[in-house]
Design a protein around this motif. Structure first.
Motif, PDB file in Angstrom:
ATOM      1  N   PHE A  51      18.926  -3.436  57.452  1.00 26.65           N
ATOM      2  CA  PHE A  51      17.715  -2.656  57.270  1.00 26.65           C
ATOM      3  C   PHE A  51      16.545  -3.597  57.043  1.00 26.65           C
ATOM      4  CE2 PHE A  51      19.626  -3.102  53.117  1.00 26.65           C
ATOM      5  CZ  PHE A  51      18.564  -3.441  52.285  1.00 26.65           C
ATOM      6  N   SER A  52      15.357  -3.063  57.202  1.00 22.44           N
ATOM      7  CA  SER A  52      14.143  -3.837  57.028  1.00 22.44           C
ATOM      8  C   SER A  52      13.995  -4.247  55.564  1.00 22.44           C
ATOM      9  CB  SER A  52      12.937  -3.008  57.468  1.00 22.44           C
ATOM     10  OG  SER A  52      11.745  -3.689  57.211  1.00 22.44           O
ATOM     11  N   THR A  53      13.794  -5.533  55.327  1.00 21.02           N
ATOM     12  CA  THR A  53      13.668  -6.032  53.956  1.00 21.02           C
ATOM     13  C   THR A  53      12.515  -5.350  53.218  1.00 21.02           C
ATOM     14  OG1 THR A  53      14.625  -8.150  54.591  1.00 21.02           O
ATOM     15  CG2 THR A  53      13.337  -8.116  52.565  1.00 21.02           C
ATOM     16  N   ARG A  54      11.469  -4.993  53.924  1.00 24.98           N
ATOM     17  CA  ARG A  54      10.327  -4.341  53.260  1.00 24.98           C
ATOM     18  C   ARG A  54      10.691  -2.947  52.760  1.00 24.98           C
ATOM     19  NH1 ARG A  54       7.677  -1.039  57.093  1.00 24.98           N
ATOM     20  NH2 ARG A  54       8.389  -1.480  59.198  1.00 24.98           N
ATOM     21  N   ARG A  55      11.851  -2.447  53.139  1.00 25.28           N
ATOM     22  CA  ARG A  55      12.332  -1.130  52.686  1.00 25.28           C
ATOM     23  C   ARG A  55      13.411  -1.256  51.603  1.00 25.28           C
ATOM     24  NH1 ARG A  55       8.481   2.247  54.291  1.00 25.28           N
ATOM     25  NH2 ARG A  55       8.184   2.208  56.524  1.00 25.28           N
ATOM     26  N   MET A  56      13.429  -2.376  50.903  1.00 17.96           N
ATOM     27  CA  MET A  56      14.443  -2.616  49.878  1.00 17.96           C
ATOM     28  C   MET A  56      14.457  -1.505  48.834  1.00 17.96           C
ATOM     29  SD  MET A  56      16.908  -4.552  48.770  1.00 17.96           S
ATOM     30  CE  MET A  56      16.757  -6.133  49.556  1.00 17.96           C
ATOM     31  N   ASN A  57      13.296  -1.031  48.404  1.00 17.87           N
ATOM     32  CA  ASN A  57      13.256   0.048  47.411  1.00 17.87           C
ATOM     33  C   ASN A  57      13.917   1.314  47.937  1.00 17.87           C
ATOM     34  OD1 ASN A  57      12.058  -1.459  45.403  1.00 17.87           O
ATOM     35  ND2 ASN A  57       9.978  -0.887  46.001  1.00 17.87           N
ATOM     36  N   ASN A  58      13.729   1.613  49.223  1.00 20.87           N
ATOM     37  CA  ASN A  58      14.394   2.772  49.821  1.00 20.87           C
ATOM     38  C   ASN A  58      15.915   2.596  49.789  1.00 20.87           C
ATOM     39  OD1 ASN A  58      11.702   3.143  50.438  1.00 20.87           O
ATOM     40  ND2 ASN A  58      12.087   3.884  52.502  1.00 20.87           N
ATOM     41  N   PHE A  59      16.370   1.389  50.114  1.00 21.24           N
ATOM     42  CA  PHE A  59      17.798   1.087  50.082  1.00 21.24           C
ATOM     43  C   PHE A  59      18.364   1.299  48.677  1.00 21.24           C
ATOM     44  CE2 PHE A  59      20.870  -2.269  48.924  1.00 21.24           C
ATOM     45  CZ  PHE A  59      21.961  -1.821  49.653  1.00 21.24           C
ATOM     46  N   LEU A  60      17.669   0.786  47.671  1.00 20.38           N
ATOM     47  CA  LEU A  60      18.132   0.938  46.289  1.00 20.38           C
ATOM     48  C   LEU A  60      18.141   2.405  45.872  1.00 20.38           C
ATOM     49  CD1 LEU A  60      16.331  -2.135  44.693  1.00 20.38           C
ATOM     50  CD2 LEU A  60      18.754  -1.927  45.325  1.00 20.38           C
ATOM     51  N   ASP A  61      17.166   3.186  46.335  1.00 17.83           N
ATOM     52  CA  ASP A  61      17.152   4.625  46.053  1.00 17.83           C
ATOM     53  C   ASP A  61      18.359   5.324  46.669  1.00 17.83           C
ATOM     54  OD1 ASP A  61      14.813   4.454  44.579  1.00 17.83           O
ATOM     55  OD2 ASP A  61      13.514   5.086  46.247  1.00 17.83           O
ATOM     56  N   ILE A  62      18.715   4.947  47.898  1.00 18.40           N
ATOM     57  CA  ILE A  62      19.884   5.540  48.566  1.00 18.40           C
ATOM     58  C   ILE A  62      21.161   5.210  47.792  1.00 18.40           C
ATOM     59  CG2 ILE A  62      21.347   5.370  50.616  1.00 18.40           C
ATOM     60  CD1 ILE A  62      18.740   5.080  52.256  1.00 18.40           C
ATOM     61  N   ILE A  63      21.290   3.974  47.346  1.00 20.83           N
ATOM     62  CA  ILE A  63      22.452   3.568  46.557  1.00 20.83           C
ATOM     63  C   ILE A  63      22.529   4.381  45.273  1.00 20.83           C
ATOM     64  CG2 ILE A  63      23.481   1.631  45.271  1.00 20.83           C
ATOM     65  CD1 ILE A  63      23.708   1.374  48.316  1.00 20.83           C
ATOM     66  N   LYS A  64      21.410   4.514  44.593  1.00 17.31           N
ATOM     67  CA  LYS A  64      21.361   5.253  43.326  1.00 17.31           C
ATOM     68  C   LYS A  64      21.631   6.750  43.544  1.00 17.31           C
ATOM     69  CE  LYS A  64      17.574   6.320  40.934  1.00 17.31           C
ATOM     70  NZ  LYS A  64      16.309   6.141  40.225  1.00 17.31           N
ATOM     71  N   ASP A  65      20.968   7.337  44.544  1.00 15.94           N
ATOM     72  CA  ASP A  65      21.109   8.773  44.806  1.00 15.94           C
ATOM     73  C   ASP A  65      22.530   9.148  45.193  1.00 15.94           C
ATOM     74  OD1 ASP A  65      18.408   8.997  44.255  1.00 15.94           O
ATOM     75  OD2 ASP A  65      17.810   9.212  46.366  1.00 15.94           O
ATOM     76  N   ASN A  66      23.230   8.244  45.886  1.00  9.97           N
ATOM     77  CA  ASN A  66      24.601   8.510  46.318  1.00  9.97           C
ATOM     78  C   ASN A  66      25.651   7.942  45.369  1.00  9.97           C
ATOM     79  OD1 ASN A  66      24.517   9.836  49.160  1.00  9.97           O
ATOM     80  ND2 ASN A  66      22.893   8.304  49.156  1.00  9.97           N
ATOM     81  N   GLN A  67      25.203   7.395  44.258  1.00  7.69           N
ATOM     82  CA  GLN A  67      26.077   6.812  43.232  1.00  7.69           C
ATOM     83  C   GLN A  67      27.066   5.805  43.832  1.00  7.69           C
ATOM     84  OE1 GLN A  67      27.750  10.225  41.299  1.00  7.69           O
ATOM     85  NE2 GLN A  67      25.883  10.593  40.136  1.00  7.69           N
ATOM     86  N   LEU A  68      26.502   4.934  44.672  1.00  8.18           N
ATOM     87  CA  LEU A  68      27.325   3.897  45.307  1.00  8.18           C
ATOM     88  C   LEU A  68      27.243   2.621  44.511  1.00  8.18           C
ATOM     89  CD1 LEU A  68      26.298   4.564  49.004  1.00  8.18           C
ATOM     90  CD2 LEU A  68      28.368   5.327  47.844  1.00  8.18           C
TER      91      LEU A  68
END
Length: 110
Positions: free
Chosen positions: A93-110
């Motif tokens: 994924f695009s590095t500039r979207r790191m916050n989005n990635f972290l949100d997905i991890i948190k939201d899906n409890q991964l």
């Protein structure tokens, strides 16, 4: 050191799920190693929480090929290793979207 007398590395290290991440200037790449599921059912000492997490992550990865705005699973790179007894998956994924990635991890409890 005499390496000839040592057993191969893949025979000495217990197979556990694992991830690696390479954060680059424009792309972040993630590799996920998932041991064959037989370990969760074979009575070996694999914590139940690890089996649940493995199942949750596998379900998340299999549900889609895209994640968020720029996340993509690289189907052409994934493979199964008989020698290591597991499956490798790759996501980028695009590095500039790191916050989005972290949100997905948190939201899906991964």
């Amino acid at each position: 050191v005499d390496w000839k007398g040592l057993p191969a590395l893949h025979k000495r290290i217990p197979r556990r799920m694992g991830t690696g991440m390479d954060v680059g200037g424009s792309l972040t790449k993630i590799v996920y190693f998932e041991p064959d599921e037989v370990e969760c059912r074979s009575g070996q000492h694999v914590p139940e929480c690890e089996c649940e997490q493995r199942s949750k992550l596998r379900s998340f990865l299999d549900h889609s090929s895209t994640y968020g705005e720029t996340g993509q699973r690289d189907h052409e790179l994934q493979f199964h290793s008989v020698l290591l007894g597991g499956h490798f998956s790759f996501v980028r994924f695009s590095t500039r979207r790191m916050n989005n990635f972290l949100d997905i991890i948190k939201d899906n409890q991964l």
